[in-house]
Design a protein around this motif. Structure first.
Motif: not given
Length: 281
Positions: A30-36, A49-55, A68-71
């Motif tokens: 799955d591609r999981v929405p940032a909100k979820e 956002s900081t964590y996913v950018n590092a990953l 409009t969703s980032l997954r």
């Protein structure tokens, strides 16, 4: 490669970044929405956002914009490269420690034997989706699989719309009941060959580590219990859910399990979740 691995390990050394990575691994493919993600891990959007950018910078996860969703999803090749590098390096001279894991990382050359397999389907309430999956597998291939289901937070009763659909399809509903996942964590519990989560919420939660080498996968389905409208509209949602699970389970039961190594089998099961035939309408 070594510098890349060092960077990735450093990134994963942070507990909350590791939590994001682990959740995405449980939800793969799955591609999981940032909100979820933020809701499941109780993180503020800017912190996530900081964590996913590092990953992402470490190459461990990928990002996709849908409207409009980032997954986000795990970059499985990068994760595999990292584990493979560690095993090959740390196991020099110590095969008694690492050889089983190294075999899996190298491609898993030991196929699962041809026998009757124990399969567990997990959702939150164990009142509809996992009950559907248990019933379908028992009916479609009960001679080769033993099907079970459970919930992380089971309801006291099965959903009446789900029971209606099962009865219409000719299933024996007298053998069904909602169960807590803890039922299958005792010493007398069966060893599971396959464990499937069929709802996102259950996959987002910390599930127990299963004994043996269970093949696990996420087959997320929309929750028909949340359908609104008339009884006919609600019934349609349950029918659609049943149909999607039926397609997935039929595809699963025809896999040549005995002739596939574990890596190939895992990929095949992940592919089933992404197939159009197994998608919920």
């Amino acid at each position: 490669m070594e510098s890349t691995v060092v960077t990735r390990l450093s990134i994963l050394g942070h507990p909350q970044r590791l939590a994001v990575f682990r959740l995405l691994m449980r939800r793969y493919p799955d591609r999981v929405p940032a909100k979820e993600l933020a809701q499941a891990l109780d993180l503020k959007p800017n912190t996530l956002s900081t964590y996913v950018n590092a990953l992402m910078q470490a190459g461990l996860i990928t990002q996709e914009r849908v409207g409009t969703s980032l997954r986000y999803a795990v970059h499985m090749e990068a994760a595999g490269e990292t584990v493979d590098y560690l095993l090959r390096d740390c196991c020099r001279g110590r095969p008694e420690i690492c050889s089983p894991l190294a075999s899996l990382a190298a491609g898993g050359d030991s196929p699962i034997t041809d026998r009757k397999f124990n399969v567990l389907f997990i959702c939150t309430g164990n009142s509809a989706r996992s009950i559907f999956a248990e019933s379908i597998l028992r009916k479609e291939a009960g001679d080769r699989f033993v099907a079970y289901s459970a919930g992380t937070k089971p309801r006291s009763e099965l959903n009446p719309f789900a029971l209606d659909v099962l009865e219409q399809k000719g299933h024996d509903v007298s053998v069904l009941n909602a169960k807590n996942l803890s039922v299958f964590q005792g010493a007398d519990a069966p060893d599971f060959d396959f464990v499937f989560t069929v709802c996102n919420q259950a996959a987002n939660e910390e599930c127990p580590a299963w004994t043996g080498q269970s093949v696990s996968a996420h087959w997320g389905m929309p929750d028909p219990v949340k359908a609104e409208g008339s009884d006919a509209e609600k019934s349609l949602a349950f029918q659609q859910c049943y149909g999607a699970l039926l397609n997935r389970i039929k595809a699963f039961t025809v896999l040549p399990i005995a002739s596939l190594d574990r890596i190939a089998l895992q990929r095949a099961i992940d592919d089933i979740a992404q197939s159009k035939e197994g998608a919920s309408a």
